[in-house]
Design an enzyme around this catalytic site. Structure first.
Site, PDB file in Angstrom:
ATOM      1  N   ASN A  11       0.862  -1.180   0.000  1.00 40.00           N
ATOM      2  CA  ASN A  11       0.000   0.000   0.000  1.00 40.00           C
ATOM      3  C   ASN A  11       0.905   1.240   0.000  1.00 40.00           C
ATOM      4  OD1 ASN A  11      -1.823   2.039   0.501  1.00 40.00           O
ATOM      5  ND2 ASN A  11      -2.311   1.396   2.601  1.00 40.00           N
ATOM      6  N   TRP A  12       0.980   1.889  -1.165  1.00 33.46           N
ATOM      7  CA  TRP A  12       1.901   3.025  -1.298  1.00 33.46           C
ATOM      8  C   TRP A  12       1.339   4.333  -0.738  1.00 33.46           C
ATOM      9  CZ3 TRP A  12       5.480   3.512  -6.184  1.00 33.46           C
ATOM     10  CH2 TRP A  12       6.443   2.512  -6.130  1.00 33.46           C
ATOM     11  N   LYS A  13       0.069   4.309  -0.359  1.00 34.47           N
ATOM     12  CA  LYS A  13      -0.589   5.524   0.179  1.00 34.47           C
ATOM     13  C   LYS A  13      -0.341   6.707  -0.771  1.00 34.47           C
ATOM     14  CE  LYS A  13      -0.157   3.492   4.681  1.00 34.47           C
ATOM     15  NZ  LYS A  13      -0.201   3.650   6.109  1.00 34.47           N
ATOM     16  N   HIS A  99      -9.795   1.540   4.865  1.00 37.00           N
ATOM     17  CA  HIS A  99      -8.518   1.783   5.548  1.00 37.00           C
ATOM     18  C   HIS A  99      -8.723   2.796   6.679  1.00 37.00           C
ATOM     19  CE1 HIS A  99      -4.400   2.836   6.382  1.00 37.00           C
ATOM     20  NE2 HIS A  99      -4.049   1.723   5.761  1.00 37.00           N
ATOM     21  N   GLU A 101      -7.038   5.168   7.710  1.00 31.86           N
ATOM     22  CA  GLU A 101      -6.725   6.562   7.382  1.00 31.86           C
ATOM     23  C   GLU A 101      -7.919   7.234   6.704  1.00 31.86           C
ATOM     24  OE1 GLU A 101      -3.018   5.805   5.393  1.00 31.86           O
ATOM     25  OE2 GLU A 101      -2.072   5.398   7.322  1.00 31.86           O
ATOM     26  N   GLU A 168      -5.927  -4.740  10.708  1.00 31.53           N
ATOM     27  CA  GLU A 168      -4.906  -3.723  10.960  1.00 31.53           C
ATOM     28  C   GLU A 168      -5.220  -2.964  12.245  1.00 31.53           C
ATOM     29  OE1 GLU A 168      -2.775  -2.464   7.124  1.00 31.53           O
ATOM     30  OE2 GLU A 168      -4.563  -1.260   7.266  1.00 31.53           O
ATOM     31  N   GLY A 174       2.063   2.394  11.061  1.00 35.83           N
ATOM     32  CA  GLY A 174       3.072   3.454  10.992  1.00 35.83           C
ATOM     33  C   GLY A 174       3.781   3.759  12.304  1.00 35.83           C
ATOM     34  N   SER A 211       2.894  -1.849  10.479  1.00 34.47           N
ATOM     35  CA  SER A 211       4.343  -1.842  10.751  1.00 34.47           C
ATOM     36  C   SER A 211       5.071  -3.132  10.370  1.00 34.47           C
ATOM     37  CB  SER A 211       4.610  -1.515  12.225  1.00 34.47           C
ATOM     38  OG  SER A 211       4.182  -0.203  12.520  1.00 34.47           O
ATOM     39  N   GLY A 232       2.600  -1.105   4.406  1.00 37.49           N
ATOM     40  CA  GLY A 232       2.592   0.310   4.044  1.00 37.49           C
ATOM     41  C   GLY A 232       4.013   0.792   3.817  1.00 37.49           C
ATOM     42  N   GLY A 233       4.545   1.485   4.815  1.00 38.52           N
ATOM     43  CA  GLY A 233       5.871   2.121   4.734  1.00 38.52           C
ATOM     44  C   GLY A 233       6.953   1.280   4.069  1.00 38.52           C
TER      45      GLY A 233
END
Ligand code: PGA
Length: 250
Positions: A11-13, A99, A101, A168, A174, A211, A232-233
């Site tokens: 997931n590149w956001k 998600h 976010e 999640e 994150g 994470s 993600g990150g």
């Protein structure tokens, strides 16, 4: 984690531009190797890069997905939004919905429910995110939160074959903090049980997200109940992402 069809979702956001597309070259290469034949790699870049990613991964064993869609499935006067039909038109096969976010910025379970129905109508596979926040964890109401989110967002969804759940915990996204094995197993087992009570004979897959990196992938993959990761990150760096993939198959 079993070695049957492991899903590793990137997931590149809101990251990435036309230059970053070449950073996935090595991932494309390993996706074709026999060693990773049971690994399903899915890239979810921002909307602006969906078509490019589809083109780039044409001959690779990689699928592409979007990170959200509108509740309306086709077209409409909704400035700045993208529908399931438009996502499908790029050649993408997946969409991440619910998600945290997006939930934080006002997306409700009812919105998510409409989005899931639109995505399914357009034959997209859905990665539905659920998870408790820190306050809910402290209040010990995680089970209640998970069942509420699942129940509302899958309300009257008949075909759940194309749905994957990503568990999640919001406090883990994150932050570099991952849940203890026991906590994770307990919640994933609860989700599975809840789903099998609600949907007869479902074979829904559950991923873990929050994470995940190359250092904890080995620890997390010991959890039998999960079928992969939503990353993600660490997914933006191909070397780290490949490391995660390698650790999940050992
Ligand atoms: P993270 O993000 O791996 O950076 O914690 C996961 C996600 O938001 O899906």
């Amino acid at each position: 984690m079993t070695n049957n069809n492991i899903y590793i979702v990137a997931n590149w956001k809101m990251y990435g531009n036309s230059k970053s597309i070449n950073s996935i070259n090595k991932v494309i290469k390993i996706s074709k190797s026999r060693k990773f034949k049971n690994v399903k790699i899915i890239y979810c870049p921002p909307y602006t890069l969906l078509s490019e990613f589809v083109k780039k991964t044409k001959n690779a064993k990689i699928s592409i997905g979007a990170q959200n869609c509108h509740t309306e499935k086709d077209y409409g006067s909704y400035t700045g939004f993208i529908s399931a039909k438009m996502i499908k038109d790029t050649g993408s096969k997946y969409v991440i919905l619910g998600h945290s976010e997006n939930r934080i910025s006002g997306e409700t379970n009812e919105d998510i429910n409409k989005k899931i129905k639109s995505a399914i109508k357009k034959k997209l596979n859905v990665i539905l995110c659920v998870g408790e926040n820190l306050a809910e964890k402290r209040k010990n109401i995680t089970k209640k939160v998970l069942s509420y989110q699942i129940n509302k967002s899958l309300n009257k969804v008949k075909n759940i074959n194309n749905i994957i759940i990503a568990y999640e915990p919001v406090w883990s996204i994150g932050t570099g903090i991952i849940p203890k094995k026991k906590y994770l197993e307990f919640n994933v087992r609860y989700i599975k049980q809840y789903l099998s009570n609600k949907f007869y004979k479902n074979k829904i897959k559950i991923l873990y997200g929050g994470s995940v990196d190359s250092k904890n992938a080995k620890y997390l993959m010991q959890i039998n109940e999960i079928s992969g990761f939503l990353v993600g990150g660490a997914s933006k760096n191909s070397k780290k992402f490949i490391d995660i993939i390698k650790k999940t198959i050992k």
